[in-house]
Design a protein around this motif. Structure first.
Motif, PDB file in Angstrom:
ATOM      1  N   ASP A 101       1.777  -5.078  -7.683  1.00  0.00           N
ATOM      2  CA  ASP A 101       1.334  -4.110  -8.687  1.00  0.00           C
ATOM      3  C   ASP A 101      -0.168  -4.230  -8.967  1.00  0.00           C
ATOM      4  N   ARG A 152       2.974   3.813  -7.813  1.00  0.00           N
ATOM      5  CA  ARG A 152       3.147   3.197  -9.133  1.00  0.00           C
ATOM      6  C   ARG A 152       4.381   3.771  -9.831  1.00  0.00           C
ATOM      7  N   ARG A 205       7.422   2.331  -8.281  1.00  0.00           N
ATOM      8  CA  ARG A 205       7.640   0.954  -8.740  1.00  0.00           C
ATOM      9  C   ARG A 205       8.285   0.930 -10.121  1.00  0.00           C
ATOM     10  N   PRO A 217       4.729   2.923 -15.008  1.00  0.00           N
ATOM     11  CA  PRO A 217       4.848   1.838 -14.045  1.00  0.00           C
ATOM     12  C   PRO A 217       4.645   0.476 -14.704  1.00  0.00           C
ATOM     13  N   ARG A 251       2.683  -2.812 -15.296  1.00  0.00           N
ATOM     14  CA  ARG A 251       1.241  -3.043 -15.296  1.00  0.00           C
ATOM     15  C   ARG A 251       0.965  -4.508 -15.039  1.00  0.00           C
ATOM     16  N   SER A 252      -0.014  -4.759 -14.251  1.00  0.00           N
ATOM     17  CA  SER A 252      -0.431  -6.131 -14.021  1.00  0.00           C
ATOM     18  C   SER A 252      -1.492  -6.493 -15.039  1.00  0.00           C
TER      19      SER A 252
END
Length: 150
Positions: A18, A122, A125, A146, A148-149
């Motif tokens: 991600d 995204r 995912r 999506p 989130r990192s």
């Protein structure tokens, strides 16, 4: 990806999927704004992203979705994995065009395609995470946010 975008270091490739998607989307956004990345750096970024997306649909538990789910969301996710392989090839084609004639218009086209690809992945995912968490019987929500990192 919305809001302010800070410059991305094209040479600092994230290892987590991600985070890699975020990184590549930032690179694509900067290409649209005519950032001057070197061709070797662009080649590396496109290849790392394309390979990660292609591998993603083959690796557990993500590859299991296509074999274990018969609900609507599983069918969409299974189809996405195939489409993203095609999208990775198209992304490589845009890079090939830039390598053949490197100018702003071709770089912007690569960047626009990269942004669309990253956004679509995204969303995929986000739906995938929901399916894996047990929400597989619910209808597909195309507005899902999506993961989130940090």
């Amino acid at each position: 990806m919305t809001g302010e975008r800070s410059p991305v270091d094209i040479r600092l490739t994230p290892t987590e999927l991600d985070a890699l998607v975020d990184w590549f989307e930032q690179i694509a956004y900067q290409l649209v704004l005519l950032a001057e990345f070197s061709l070797p750096d662009l080649r590396h970024a496109v290849e790392v992203f394309a390979q990660a997306v292609t591998r993603h649909g083959e690796q557990p538990p993500y590859g299991e979705i296509g074999r274990t789910g018969d609900d609507e969301l599983a069918r969409v996710l299974r189809a996405d994995h195939g489409w993203f392989v095609t999208s990775a090839e198209q992304l490589r084609w845009f890079l090939w065009v830039v390598e053949g004639e490197d100018h702003g218009g071709h770089r912007q086209a690569l960047g626009q395609y990269g942004r669309i690809f990253a956004e679509a992945f995204r969303r995929h995912r986000a739906q995938e995470v929901r399916w894996l968490a047990g929400g597989s019987r619910r209808r597909v929500d195309s507005s899902a946010e999506p993961p989130r990192s940090a």
